[in-house]
Each structure stands twice: as structure tokens, then as C-alpha cells.
Write a protein that holds these residues in place. Structure first.
Motif, PDB file in Angstrom:
ATOM      1  N   ALA A  50      20.306  -6.915  10.788  1.00  0.00           N
ATOM      2  CA  ALA A  50      20.103  -7.317   9.393  1.00  0.00           C
ATOM      3  C   ALA A  50      20.280  -6.149   8.429  1.00  0.00           C
ATOM      4  O   ALA A  50      20.649  -6.345   7.262  1.00  0.00           O
ATOM      5  CB  ALA A  50      18.710  -7.922   9.226  1.00  0.00           C
ATOM      6  N   ASN A  51      20.030  -4.928   8.910  1.00  0.00           N
ATOM      7  CA  ASN A  51      20.146  -3.740   8.057  1.00  0.00           C
ATOM      8  C   ASN A  51      21.540  -3.126   8.062  1.00  0.00           C
ATOM      9  O   ASN A  51      21.765  -2.087   7.433  1.00  0.00           O
ATOM     10  CB  ASN A  51      19.119  -2.688   8.488  1.00  0.00           C
ATOM     11  CG  ASN A  51      17.713  -3.035   8.041  1.00  0.00           C
ATOM     12  OD1 ASN A  51      17.526  -3.639   6.986  1.00  0.00           O
ATOM     13  ND2 ASN A  51      16.723  -2.666   8.831  1.00  0.00           N
ATOM     14  N   GLN A  52      22.485  -3.771   8.735  1.00  0.00           N
ATOM     15  CA  GLN A  52      23.843  -3.224   8.798  1.00  0.00           C
ATOM     16  C   GLN A  52      24.486  -3.056   7.419  1.00  0.00           C
ATOM     17  O   GLN A  52      25.266  -2.116   7.221  1.00  0.00           O
ATOM     18  CB  GLN A  52      24.720  -4.111   9.682  1.00  0.00           C
ATOM     19  CG  GLN A  52      26.087  -3.513   9.998  1.00  0.00           C
ATOM     20  CD  GLN A  52      25.994  -2.174  10.720  1.00  0.00           C
ATOM     21  OE1 GLN A  52      25.151  -1.993  11.584  1.00  0.00           O
ATOM     22  NE2 GLN A  52      26.859  -1.243  10.337  1.00  0.00           N
ATOM     23  N   THR A  75      25.135   5.650  13.867  1.00  0.00           N
ATOM     24  CA  THR A  75      25.446   5.680  15.299  1.00  0.00           C
ATOM     25  C   THR A  75      24.543   4.767  16.111  1.00  0.00           C
ATOM     26  O   THR A  75      24.687   4.679  17.329  1.00  0.00           O
ATOM     27  CB  THR A  75      25.321   7.117  15.847  1.00  0.00           C
ATOM     28  OG1 THR A  75      23.970   7.582  15.651  1.00  0.00           O
ATOM     29  CG2 THR A  75      26.285   8.056  15.148  1.00  0.00           C
ATOM     30  N   MET A  76      23.602   4.076  15.445  1.00  0.00           N
ATOM     31  CA  MET A  76      22.702   3.156  16.132  1.00  0.00           C
ATOM     32  C   MET A  76      23.073   1.728  15.758  1.00  0.00           C
ATOM     33  O   MET A  76      23.515   1.469  14.635  1.00  0.00           O
ATOM     34  CB  MET A  76      21.242   3.425  15.751  1.00  0.00           C
ATOM     35  CG  MET A  76      20.767   4.834  16.043  1.00  0.00           C
ATOM     36  SD  MET A  76      19.026   5.100  15.562  1.00  0.00           S
ATOM     37  CE  MET A  76      18.173   4.191  16.856  1.00  0.00           C
ATOM     38  N   ASN A  77      22.890   0.818  16.694  1.00  0.00           N
ATOM     39  CA  ASN A  77      23.150  -0.589  16.382  1.00  0.00           C
ATOM     40  C   ASN A  77      22.260  -1.496  17.216  1.00  0.00           C
ATOM     41  O   ASN A  77      21.474  -1.024  18.053  1.00  0.00           O
ATOM     42  CB  ASN A  77      24.625  -0.933  16.597  1.00  0.00           C
ATOM     43  CG  ASN A  77      25.071  -0.682  18.025  1.00  0.00           C
ATOM     44  OD1 ASN A  77      24.483  -1.202  18.964  1.00  0.00           O
ATOM     45  ND2 ASN A  77      26.126   0.122  18.193  1.00  0.00           N
ATOM     46  N   PHE A 128      13.410  -1.192  14.171  1.00  0.00           N
ATOM     47  CA  PHE A 128      14.379  -0.897  15.227  1.00  0.00           C
ATOM     48  C   PHE A 128      14.518  -2.031  16.239  1.00  0.00           C
ATOM     49  O   PHE A 128      15.081  -1.839  17.306  1.00  0.00           O
ATOM     50  CB  PHE A 128      14.011   0.426  15.919  1.00  0.00           C
ATOM     51  CG  PHE A 128      14.283   1.615  15.047  1.00  0.00           C
ATOM     52  CD1 PHE A 128      15.529   2.224  15.059  1.00  0.00           C
ATOM     53  CD2 PHE A 128      13.307   2.105  14.194  1.00  0.00           C
ATOM     54  CE1 PHE A 128      15.798   3.307  14.240  1.00  0.00           C
ATOM     55  CE2 PHE A 128      13.563   3.188  13.373  1.00  0.00           C
ATOM     56  CZ  PHE A 128      14.812   3.795  13.389  1.00  0.00           C
ATOM     57  N   SER A 129      14.017  -3.200  15.897  1.00  0.00           N
ATOM     58  CA  SER A 129      14.297  -4.372  16.726  1.00  0.00           C
ATOM     59  C   SER A 129      15.769  -4.726  16.568  1.00  0.00           C
ATOM     60  O   SER A 129      16.405  -4.410  15.546  1.00  0.00           O
ATOM     61  CB  SER A 129      13.426  -5.555  16.306  1.00  0.00           C
ATOM     62  OG  SER A 129      13.821  -6.033  15.033  1.00  0.00           O
ATOM     63  N   ALA A 130      16.333  -5.371  17.567  1.00  0.00           N
ATOM     64  CA  ALA A 130      17.745  -5.755  17.493  1.00  0.00           C
ATOM     65  C   ALA A 130      18.008  -6.622  16.269  1.00  0.00           C
ATOM     66  O   ALA A 130      19.025  -6.462  15.574  1.00  0.00           O
ATOM     67  CB  ALA A 130      18.145  -6.489  18.773  1.00  0.00           C
ATOM     68  N   ARG A 131      17.085  -7.529  15.988  1.00  0.00           N
ATOM     69  CA  ARG A 131      17.256  -8.434  14.852  1.00  0.00           C
ATOM     70  C   ARG A 131      17.336  -7.666  13.533  1.00  0.00           C
ATOM     71  O   ARG A 131      18.233  -7.895  12.709  1.00  0.00           O
ATOM     72  CB  ARG A 131      16.094  -9.431  14.800  1.00  0.00           C
ATOM     73  CG  ARG A 131      16.182 -10.441  13.658  1.00  0.00           C
ATOM     74  CD  ARG A 131      14.925 -11.272  13.529  1.00  0.00           C
ATOM     75  NE  ARG A 131      13.804 -10.501  13.012  1.00  0.00           N
ATOM     76  CZ  ARG A 131      12.782 -10.060  13.762  1.00  0.00           C
ATOM     77  NH1 ARG A 131      12.738 -10.305  15.050  1.00  0.00           N
ATOM     78  NH2 ARG A 131      11.796  -9.374  13.216  1.00  0.00           N
ATOM     79  N   ASN A 132      16.419  -6.729  13.343  1.00  0.00           N
ATOM     80  CA  ASN A 132      16.387  -6.014  12.072  1.00  0.00           C
ATOM     81  C   ASN A 132      17.488  -4.963  11.959  1.00  0.00           C
ATOM     82  O   ASN A 132      17.976  -4.699  10.850  1.00  0.00           O
ATOM     83  CB  ASN A 132      15.010  -5.383  11.860  1.00  0.00           C
ATOM     84  CG  ASN A 132      13.985  -6.414  11.424  1.00  0.00           C
ATOM     85  OD1 ASN A 132      14.327  -7.409  10.781  1.00  0.00           O
ATOM     86  ND2 ASN A 132      12.732  -6.198  11.777  1.00  0.00           N
ATOM     87  N   MET A 133      17.881  -4.360  13.073  1.00  0.00           N
ATOM     88  CA  MET A 133      18.996  -3.420  12.982  1.00  0.00           C
ATOM     89  C   MET A 133      20.277  -4.147  12.582  1.00  0.00           C
ATOM     90  O   MET A 133      21.083  -3.636  11.800  1.00  0.00           O
ATOM     91  CB  MET A 133      19.172  -2.648  14.290  1.00  0.00           C
ATOM     92  CG  MET A 133      18.172  -1.516  14.442  1.00  0.00           C
ATOM     93  SD  MET A 133      18.728  -0.190  15.537  1.00  0.00           S
ATOM     94  CE  MET A 133      18.419  -0.929  17.123  1.00  0.00           C
TER      95      MET A 133
END
Length: 381
Positions: A290-292, A263-265, A283-288
Motif C-alpha cells: 500500500a505504501n508503494q 530496496t524493500m517490498n 512492514f507487513s506485506a499488505r502495508n508495504m
């Protein structure tokens, strides 16, 4: 009060079950088209209902608890502003009604307010539950503090806030390098002999520290972050030490601090004033973003299991070892039902092998905490 189904001959369901089912179907819709099918939402709801009030038990060393516990921290601190007090009490009591007997808090959560909330919520059935809390942060002065005189003072304050005469499981929250662990273990041992504490635990301790402490005072449980995206305990000897010594293991952050709920992006914003995760690189935008792939794979497994990503993540932990008891936390009733529904998700050995193969090829981007937090994680060789 029951809500009947007069047209299909089905047995009546309670208003609580009806509301829970409705909330879960809404949650399934929110996860996107794959999750929105009526049958899939119905299957998820059925799994959650199956677990209601009938939780299996597990052993943390000599301590028997429900196979899924409830982490209470996020009700009061660290993952956003505090929830309304009555909401927090209602969620904790609902967890108990659904079979949870293991509740986790700490003096530093709030600080102090979470212990007070947990104490009030559990007071009506105190003798039927296990309460875990923690000491070791110098809340007024900063840093860590586990000197014997401080531990003795801290336990009295926690007992008062928790409205109880004993703490079932008392963890050292972080290992204080200025105080030998043998001294800490001996002090908690004294509290156990006095009846103020029943069991000794360690949080974020290395395998070496666990063994040293256990030699002085048996350690009942070790708590460390552990999830599908944070598997250090498998590599650093902590799980191995627990198994060898008969110590239970309690994963905090079993849902990747919320990320594994799907539920997080990268487009979400975490408030730096109230949410610790806002300062964590993961939880940086970049890493979230990348972790998709982690979420994509988790969703695929969840579809196969007629479950949600969160349920698969918790069920995976339950399947690792019979002495592992995860403590997902929430302030939300529908999320509570979803979490506890993981007890009805049975992953076969072939499922586990498939998950392991899939995740072995996925890189997790970003450290689990920031540098300040990691500095106080015991990593003694």
C-alpha cells in the motif's frame, strides 16, 4: 595504489574510489531499468565521490558535528543478525575517513556489544569525533529505568565499553514516567560538572518534557524518528520547541527504517528472531504494498536530481532546518557511500515545494512501531 585510465587522459582514481564507483553502479542497476542507464549511474557515482572526506559541519546547540552522522545500531542489532565485528569496524572507520564526525550508539544495542564495537572502531581518532550514547532501559529487568543511581552506574559502564573518559552527548533513551524529568536532567547535569558527560540529550521526548528538562539542564539535542514518511515532529510541537530553545534535532530512521531506500517490498521476509521491523505494522506485506506510491514518487524526484531515493530522503531532511543532523545507519560500504552522497544533493525551494505537494496526497499505511514500542514513547500534552 592507483588505477590509471591510459586511453582517455582522465586523472587516475584510487582503488577505493574505483571499488566504490563499481558498487554504486551495481546498486543503480539493481533499482531497475530507469536506474540502469550508464549516465545516471555515473552521475550518482560522481555525487558520492564529491562528498568524500569533505563533509560540511552543523551545530546541534553548541555541539558541532558533521551534517550527516552515522547510526551504528544496525551493525549489531535489531535489523537482522549482527554483522561480523571487523566489518562493523571497517564501516565506522570508512565513515570517519569520508568526513563523518558524529556516531550514535546505545547501551541497549546488542545489548552492550554495539558500544564496545564503536569504542574499538573510534579509538584511533577519539578526539576528532563526537560519540552519542544512551541510557534508560532496564536491560536486565525489563522496562524503563532512569533513577539517578542507575544513571550514574550506566555512565561508568558505557565509558568503559566506549574506551573513553567522556561521553560527548548522553541521551535519555526513553522518558521514564516514574522519575521526574527534572531529576534526570539534574543527574546528567552533575555528570557534566564531573566531566564524564559533555552534553545532555533526549530521545522520543514530547515538547512539554523537552521544555521541562531544558529549564534544569540545557538540552543539546533531541532524537526522534523523522523522515518523509514519518513527520510527527512537525505536528506535535517537538521541532517547534527545539527551534525556540536552540536545541539541535537528530532524526533516527531517516530512511523510513530502510523502506525509503526503495530496496524493500511486500515479497521480502524479515526474520522475527533478529529484526524488530518484522513486528511493525508498517512492514507487513499488505502495508508495504500500500505504501508503494511513496517509493514511486521518491524515484521520480530522484531521477530529476540524478540521485538515489535514499539520497533524496536524506537531502530533504538536511534542507528542512540547518540544525537537523540525520543519522542513517548501515553495515554496508556501498550503502555508506550512497548515504553520504546525499550531502551533494541540493534541493532548491522549488524542489521542496514539489516534494511537499506530491507527498501531501499520499497516505502512509501502518504505524511506525508496534504497540509495545509506542507505549514508551513520551506523548505528554
Amino acid at each position: 595504489m592507483n588505477t590509471d585510465h591510459p586511453n582517455n587522459g582522465s586523472p587516475p582514481i584510487s582503488r577505493r574510489e574505483f571499488l566504490a564507483k563499481s558498487a554504486l553502479m551495481a546498486a543503480a542497476m539493481a533499482l531497475g531499468p530507469t536506474w540502469a542507464s550508464e549516465r545516471h549511474a555515473k552521475d550518482i557515482s560522481h555525487r558520492l565521490k564529491k562528498g568524500t572526506g569533505a563533509m560540511r559541519m552543523r551545530k546541534l546547540g553548541p555541539l558541532e558535528v558533521s551534517e550527516i552522522g552515522h547510526g551504528c545500531m544496525s551493525i549489531s542489532a535489531n535489523y537482522g543478525p549482527p554483522a561480523p565485528r571487523q566489518q562493523g569496524i571497517d564501516v565506522i572507520r570508512a565513515a570517519y575517513e569520508r568526513g563523518v564526525t558524529f556516531f550514535d550508539t546505545a547501551e541497549v544495542y546488542g545489548p552492550y556489544t554495539n558500544e564496545d564495537l564503536v569504542g574499538e572502531a573510534l579509538a584511533p581518532f577519539r578526539d576528532q569525533v563526537v560519540i552519542a550514547t544512551k541510557f534508560g532501559f532496564n536491560i536486565e529487568g525489563g522496562g524503563l529505568i532512569s533513577r539517578p543511581e542507575h544513571i550514574r552506574k550506566a555512565v561508568e559502564a558505557s565509558l568503559k565499553r566506549l574506551r573513553t573518559d567522556r561521553i560527548d552527548l548522553y541521551y535519555q533513551h526513553r522518558v521514564d514516567p516514574s522519575v521526574p524529568i527534572e531529576e534526570v536532567a539534574g543527574t546528567v547535569g552533575d555528570l557534566i560538572r564531573q566531566g564524564k558527560v559533555l552534553h545532555f540529550g533526549l530521545s522520543e521526548a514530547s515538547a512539554k518534557t523537552i521544555r521541562r528538562a531544558h529549564a534544569v539542564q540545557p538540552v543539546t539535542a533531541v532524537q526522534t524518528e523523522y523522515s518523509l514518511m514519518e513527520t510527527d515532529p512537525e505536528r506535535n510541537g517537538v521541532l517547534e520547541a527545539c527551534e525556540a530553545l536552540g536545541i539541535g534535532f537528530v532524526p533516527w530512521g531517516p530512511l523510513g527504517m530502510g523502506f525509503l531506500t526503495a530496496t524493500m517490498n511486500a515479497h521480502g521476509k524479515l526474520d522475527p528472531k533478529t529484526d524488530l521491523r518484522s513486528g511493525f505494522d508498517r512492514f507487513s506485506a499488505r502495508n508495504m504494498a500500500a505504501n508503494q506510491p511513496i517509493i514511486d514518487q521518491l524515484k521520480r524526484v530522484a531521477v530529476q536530481e540524478n540521485a538515489t531515493p535514499a539520497q533524496v530522503a536524506i537531502a530533504w531532511l538536511l534542507a528542512r532546518k540547518p540544525w537537523i543532523v540525520p543519522i542513517p545507519g548501515t553495515r554496508n560500504m556501498s550503502h555508506l557511500a550512497e548515504n553520504l552522497g546525499a550531502a551533494s544533493v541540493c534541493l532548491a525551494p522549488s524542489d521542496l515545494r514539489e516534494i511537499e505537494r506530491a507527498f501531501s496526497g499520499i497516505t502512509v499505511h501502518g504505524g511506525r512501531m508496534n504497540a509495545e514500542q509506542m507505549r514508551i514513547v513520551d506523548q505528554a500534552a
